[in-house]
Design an enzyme around this catalytic site. Sequence first.
Site, short mmCIF file in Angstrom:
data_model
loop_
_atom_site.label_atom_id
_atom_site.label_comp_id
_atom_site.label_asym_id
_atom_site.label_seq_id
_atom_site.Cartn_x
_atom_site.Cartn_y
_atom_site.Cartn_z
N ARG A 1 18.35 -90.43 11.08
CA ARG A 1 19.56 -91.76 10.82
C ARG A 1 20.61 -91.59 9.71
NH1 ARG A 1 15.56 -96.60 10.43
NH2 ARG A 1 14.13 -95.23 11.57
N LYS B 1 3.87 -86.48 6.76
CA LYS B 1 4.17 -87.65 8.32
C LYS B 1 2.29 -87.13 8.50
CE LYS B 1 7.12 -86.85 10.93
NZ LYS B 1 7.49 -88.42 11.89
N1 BES Z 1 11.70 -87.61 14.25
C1 BES Z 1 10.72 -89.00 13.90
C2 BES Z 1 10.82 -89.24 14.92
C3 BES Z 1 10.02 -89.07 16.37
C4 BES Z 1 8.88 -89.75 15.66
C5 BES Z 1 10.56 -88.49 17.37
C6 BES Z 1 7.57 -89.05 16.87
C7 BES Z 1 9.08 -87.69 18.50
C8 BES Z 1 8.09 -88.43 18.37
C9 BES Z 1 11.63 -89.36 12.70
O1 BES Z 1 12.61 -88.91 12.09
C10 BES Z 1 11.08 -90.67 12.21
O2 BES Z 1 9.78 -89.60 11.64
N2 BES Z 1 10.19 -91.23 12.89
C11 BES Z 1 10.01 -92.33 11.70
C12 BES Z 1 10.63 -93.49 10.92
C13 BES Z 1 9.60 -94.64 9.97
C14 BES Z 1 9.68 -94.10 8.52
C15 BES Z 1 10.55 -95.77 10.06
C16 BES Z 1 8.51 -93.15 12.95
O3 BES Z 1 8.86 -93.09 13.53
O4 BES Z 1 8.02 -93.12 12.71
MN MN Z 2 11.52 -88.31 10.45
#
Ligand code: BES
Ligand code: MN
Length: 491
Positions: free
Chosen positions: A347, A272
Amino acid sequence: MKIQPSDTPLLQWAGDTLAIGLFEDAVELTDELAKLDEQFGGVLKELIAEEEFTAKAYSTIFTRVRSASPIRKVILVGLGKLEALKLETLRRAAAAVARVAKKQKSISLGLSFPLWNNQSDATAQALTEGVQLALHQDLRFKSEPEEKETKLQTLDLLGLSGQEAAITLANHIVSGVILTRELVAAPANEVTPITLAETAQGMATEHGIDVKILEREECEKLGMGAFLGVAQASDLPPKFIHLTYKPEGTARRKLAIIGKGLTFDSGGLNIKGAGSGIETMKMDMGGAGAILGAAKAIAQIKPDVEVHFISAATENMISGHAMHPGDILKASNGKTIEVNNTDAEGRLTLADALVYADKLGVDAVVDLATLTGACIIALGDDIAGLYTPDDALASELEQAAETAGEKLWRMPMEEKYFEGLKSGIADMKNTGPRAGGSITAALFLKQFIKDTPWAHLDVAGPVWTDKENGYNSPGATGYGVRTLVNWVLAA
Ligand code: BES
Ligand code: MN
Ligand code: ZN
């Protein structure tokens, strides 16, 4: 705090703080209140007449009074317009009162509120929930708390005599919500997959329900390659948690609820970046927190419904043995997944949890997951996305959420978008294009459920709040517990 229904007439009520709920437009004291106000020298009438107080929803005004009655403090709280009164209005108004009473150092609080829909039980439950949830504060990590604990010792629900059962129900539910809030708010060095498993085991012992924790080896035997792919970078062992509540007699219905249990989400090798909120990713087990909170509530309420609570708990980390972007994983239903983004890890863990739940022979499966930032972009911070191909299940959940005052909105499962997950080398990729990212996530999950009616709640937004909002304070909200409990009880 002791919460009790009371049939003491207002004029004889002997607490120190009285809170009165009033409607906007026709702000009027009942005859009983008007009589009491005469003892106060008409101060309430004056406040209303001079429009110091117009009863806009959740507005409050506080005044000190002096009379022959022991009441020394009065809080007027607005309920908005009569025709718009919802249970959630009462919950939030009670929360507003509780915050004032705490600030004013009240010791015994009486609530004099109108009934919602002529229903004493629902009213008593909502008022109890609103006060308790607003007063909960998390001081676990402060060595010297600057915030003071509430002095409130008793809460009297005036005019709600006989509602002990509704108050008990509310207390069971609140205990679940508070467990969830504390699990979600605790940092990743405190709440790990091990902690979640121990919490489940502790609950099983305390409430006499069944628990099974599958260790890595058992998950391997079951072929949970997607879950284990995520888990492989962590120094902590993954824990696949399965709690079961069974009623004493025959179950009217059998249900499974699954919670995404990432105790930290770094993104993995697709780490991230700046502005991604990585420092709040301890809340990525908001789904797991919710199912454990729901389990706590349900184990105490004891409905005649069998409920399975499931979470594939791990953390998404980086190490020399982390999964690589591009790795191909095989889930426990045999489907292969090209991991084109290691940050779409939730997922992957849910895939194996869904396959597991699908095999239990339950009547419905619901999963809660902090799954996508895209869902927050679509619906904002307060509203969860509801995905399900099943209209009946959708309306059950919508009804449960409405009663709980937890917001959700049904989103489309647009099959055509699954094209975005097509992989040249495996059965599917784990992420598609940015556009519609919350929808493709739901379509991905759908690959792991066969015939069981299933719904997915993307709760990325509402499990956390930065602002004080009704009975929620900045931090974890405990979102989902009350909807799940309502859903199970209505089943
Ligand atoms: N845990 C995150 C989603 C999330 C983002 C939860 C902000 C709470 C606040 C999830 O695992 C994630 O990183 N999702 C990605 C998916 C993408 C890589 C397709 C996202 O939402 O950026
Ligand atoms: Mn994630
Ligand atoms: Zn995540």
